[in-house]
Design an enzyme around this catalytic site. Sequence first.
Site, mmCIF file in Angstrom:
data_model
loop_
_atom_site.group_PDB
_atom_site.id
_atom_site.type_symbol
_atom_site.label_atom_id
_atom_site.label_comp_id
_atom_site.label_asym_id
_atom_site.label_seq_id
_atom_site.Cartn_x
_atom_site.Cartn_y
_atom_site.Cartn_z
ATOM 1 N N ALA A 46 -33.706 22.141 -12.398
ATOM 2 C CA ALA A 46 -34.745 21.238 -12.894
ATOM 3 C C ALA A 46 -34.476 19.804 -12.441
ATOM 4 C CB ALA A 46 -34.822 21.311 -14.416
ATOM 5 N N HIS A 106 -18.116 -13.855 -16.944
ATOM 6 C CA HIS A 106 -18.273 -13.089 -15.712
ATOM 7 C C HIS A 106 -17.134 -13.426 -14.759
ATOM 8 C CE1 HIS A 106 -22.859 -12.204 -16.274
ATOM 9 N NE2 HIS A 106 -22.113 -11.812 -17.296
ATOM 10 N N ARG A 130 -15.776 14.590 -15.843
ATOM 11 C CA ARG A 130 -16.429 14.383 -17.142
ATOM 12 C C ARG A 130 -16.024 13.037 -17.739
ATOM 13 N NH1 ARG A 130 -15.819 19.865 -20.822
ATOM 14 N NH2 ARG A 130 -17.137 21.281 -19.599
ATOM 15 N N THR A 134 -30.638 26.930 -14.460
ATOM 16 C CA THR A 134 -31.983 26.448 -14.782
ATOM 17 C C THR A 134 -32.014 24.939 -14.908
ATOM 18 O OG1 THR A 134 -32.521 28.514 -15.932
ATOM 19 C CG2 THR A 134 -33.882 26.594 -16.432
ATOM 20 N N LEU A 149 -17.802 20.326 -24.650
ATOM 21 C CA LEU A 149 -18.208 19.213 -23.784
ATOM 22 C C LEU A 149 -17.264 18.014 -23.866
ATOM 23 C CD1 LEU A 149 -22.107 19.242 -24.055
ATOM 24 C CD2 LEU A 149 -20.601 20.525 -22.537
ATOM 25 N N GLU A 180 -16.770 -14.735 -11.797
ATOM 26 C CA GLU A 180 -16.696 -16.062 -11.199
ATOM 27 C C GLU A 180 -16.199 -17.098 -12.209
ATOM 28 O OE1 GLU A 180 -19.221 -13.927 -11.409
ATOM 29 O OE2 GLU A 180 -20.848 -14.511 -10.062
#
Length: 349
Positions: free
Chosen positions: A284, A59, A193, A280, A213, A61
């Site tokens: 939602a 991490h 994206r 739609t 996509l 630190e």
Amino acid sequence: MVQLSNDAHTDYAPVMRRALELATHGPSEGLNPQVGAVALDSSGNVIAEGWHMGSGTPHAEVDALSKVSPEDMKGATMVVTLEPCNHTGKTGPCVDALITAGVARVVFGVSDPGPSSGGGAERLRAAGIEVIGGVCVDEIEAHQSSWLTAARLGRPHVTVKWAGSLDSRAAANDGTSQWISGPVSRERVHEQRAAADAIIVGTGTVLADNPSLTARRPNGDLHVRQPIPVVIGERATPADALIRQHPKEAVITGTRDVREALTQLHARGIRSVYVEGGPTLASAFIAAGVVDRFYVFLAPLILGGSRHAITNVGVETLSESIDLDIDTVERLGDDVLITAQPRIPRGDN
């Protein structure tokens, strides 16, 4: 040199901003947050810097501690963007490393929301270490919004995007919609994206438009980072659909329930999603009260007709309106991009 005044938050702000800059060196996707750390000696001089480089690595630190001698850390201050963790995962607790190092003070930005990893500040104080929290908290919250949302709510951070005319139509009455927005806006969409862990559409969009996509550059090349394609809906996705050829394996949720789909995605380690389906699907997500950010691209067109960009979201009267705070308004070529967020989250109580 850091000379403390009566407002330690102000004193440490420049160092915390440096830690936030360091945090961006780490990977932005996956289960772990981006975290940066700066170590200061007892005179306030920077003696080490670190950041988290991904799952299973030290991490921030601990990374900083590894770059300085133990003698130099006695009486030192560690400035870190996220509260030091208090649990053992793939690595040991950062609080233990800081206590062992003999630091005198720990300054952090945002509290760790994890039920098992949080509580580091209390452990440090119990060990006689001074702790200052909440430094540059708004800046860090904004930078780490996706990870923090997922950690606090148990679901991915949700961005809903749509492109429409000035009179809020997503298509002309005959259904034509390419292209409402201009090339500069479309380039920005592909950047958005690429920044998300996953991109979501409904089965209706897959069947009607057969989108790939992918996140692409203006020359057609793929971005290095690609979102996972996700389909929400109960209808079957054709075997020859373009999303089946995506660099990442598509996730077919098999449900129309937005919350159930988000639970599935969170369990897969997905922490941010970009909803780019039709009216739609967008409606939602809004009706479910799980949208954290809106990207609205407005083109200088008037289309009229019935093809609204947003449909029923559960609002029957003005007093039930979903109020938004506008973060930015940006000109993109001939278009305008509005970035906004709900003023009061509705669905995660």
